[in-house]
Enzyme design. Sequence first.
Site, PDB file in Angstrom:
ATOM      1  N   LYS A   1     -74.903  12.358  21.090  1.00 48.70           N
ATOM      2  CA  LYS A   1     -76.295  12.417  21.522  1.00 48.70           C
ATOM      3  C   LYS A   1     -77.148  12.727  20.303  1.00 48.70           C
ATOM      4  O   LYS A   1     -77.023  13.788  19.693  1.00 48.70           O
ATOM      5  CB  LYS A   1     -76.467  13.491  22.583  1.00 48.70           C
TER       6      LYS A   1
ATOM      7  N   LYS B   1     -75.913   7.974  23.169  1.00 51.02           N
ATOM      8  CA  LYS B   1     -77.311   8.062  23.600  1.00 51.02           C
ATOM      9  C   LYS B   1     -78.213   8.361  22.435  1.00 51.02           C
ATOM     10  O   LYS B   1     -77.873   9.258  21.664  1.00 51.02           O
ATOM     11  CB  LYS B   1     -77.380   9.183  24.634  1.00 51.02           C
TER      12      LYS B   1
HETATM   13  C1  PBG Z   1     -81.201  16.954  28.501  1.00 47.63           C
HETATM   14  C2  PBG Z   1     -81.352  15.492  28.479  1.00 47.63           C
HETATM   15  C3  PBG Z   1     -82.305  14.712  27.794  1.00 47.63           C
HETATM   16  C4  PBG Z   1     -82.113  13.411  28.219  1.00 47.63           C
HETATM   17  C5  PBG Z   1     -81.044  13.425  29.108  1.00 47.63           C
HETATM   18  N1  PBG Z   1     -80.576  14.719  29.225  1.00 47.63           N
HETATM   19  C6  PBG Z   1     -83.449  15.033  26.935  1.00 47.63           C
HETATM   20  C7  PBG Z   1     -83.373  15.766  25.692  1.00 47.63           C
HETATM   21  O1  PBG Z   1     -82.349  15.954  25.043  1.00 47.63           O
HETATM   22  O2  PBG Z   1     -84.456  16.196  25.362  1.00 47.63           O
HETATM   23  C8  PBG Z   1     -82.949  12.243  27.793  1.00 47.63           C
HETATM   24  C9  PBG Z   1     -82.851  11.060  28.647  1.00 47.63           C
HETATM   25  C10 PBG Z   1     -83.920  10.054  28.449  1.00 47.63           C
HETATM   26  O3  PBG Z   1     -84.713  10.116  27.494  1.00 47.63           O
HETATM   27  O4  PBG Z   1     -83.978   9.154  29.282  1.00 47.63           O
HETATM   28  N2  PBG Z   1     -80.626  17.555  27.459  1.00 47.63           N
END
Ligand code: PBG
Length: 327
Positions: free
Chosen positions: A196, A249
């Site tokens: 991520k 992601k």
């Molecule tokens: C929570 C999380 C996030 C997303 C999914 N789970 C946001 C972040 O890390 O700020 C983002 C998903 C999206 O942008 O569609 N940690």
Amino acid sequence: MAFPKTRMRRLRASAGLRGLVRETHLQPGHLVLPMFVAETVAGSEPIATMPGVDRLSIAAAVEQAHEAAALGLGALMLFGVPAEKDEQGSGAWEEDGVVQAATRAIKLAEPELLVITDVCLCEYTDHGHCGVLGDDGTVDNDATLELLARTAVSHARAGADLIAPSDMMDGRVGTIREELDGEGFAATPILAYSAKFASAFYGPFRDAAGSSPAFGDRRGYQMDPANGREAVREALLDVEEGADMVMVKPALAYGDVIGAVKQATGLPVAAYNVSGEYAMVKAAAAAGYLDEPAAVLEILTSLRRAGADTIVSYHAKDAARWLAEQT
Ligand code: PBG
């Protein structure tokens, strides 16, 4: 004499031939629809930066679940927007918290439809970080693990089919696995957000969930977009800790990472086509710059080609409809 180029052309001459040799397939069952379930919303409430996506009451979420099931989507992924936030993010693990209640309601209404729950504290903490803060004001990795595990167990108890930790704390997959096993949920799989990245493309999501960090950023725990080998290392560590599936992601600019993670882990890989990627297509389509159905199906097919077995996308329902129209 036939040049190679000419031979390729022969196989592009008709829809039948193209179909015969197509390498990648996209079906509604590959798609996961993310949903924001909000404790304080009656009915649904539009999200300004994500046209077409709403914050939903539990009843509205159940309606969406019926639609998703009818369209043949692979799963739903639930995010909670609680009424109250606090320093620890205690709303995340309440037995009757918003995600837990929504999971129960959806599993009752659509038992066959898979429900994936997002495990993270950022939607529940008043400071918006993904874990609890230590004395120095930064996220305390180890103190957060127990809270994430508690959250995961409460989701499993509510009937979640797949637990998806997105917090990026070190050791969370192993901690969650142990706790799930100990509480009688040895059969519940974990989809780890392994790679991520600290991305600008999460902006609209933070708007939707009210989860922007109140100070600082997430670069202390999310990955540098410049690093591909690190992504593979992260994924392999999660596999060692017991992840059943891994996630990359965002998705659009990370096709190489999807491929590399798939190759290295041999596990099913999910790609998250995130909020900013959705908003970008929506904005261009609204301005008349892009043909939305064609662009979306091209993006989703390309993520499959890159190696994604499963794709989380806010376009999931639309894509399923567009796919049905094509055939
Ligand atoms: C929570 C999380 C996030 C997303 C999914 N789970 C946001 C972040 O890390 O700020 C983002 C998903 C999206 O942008 O569609 N940690």
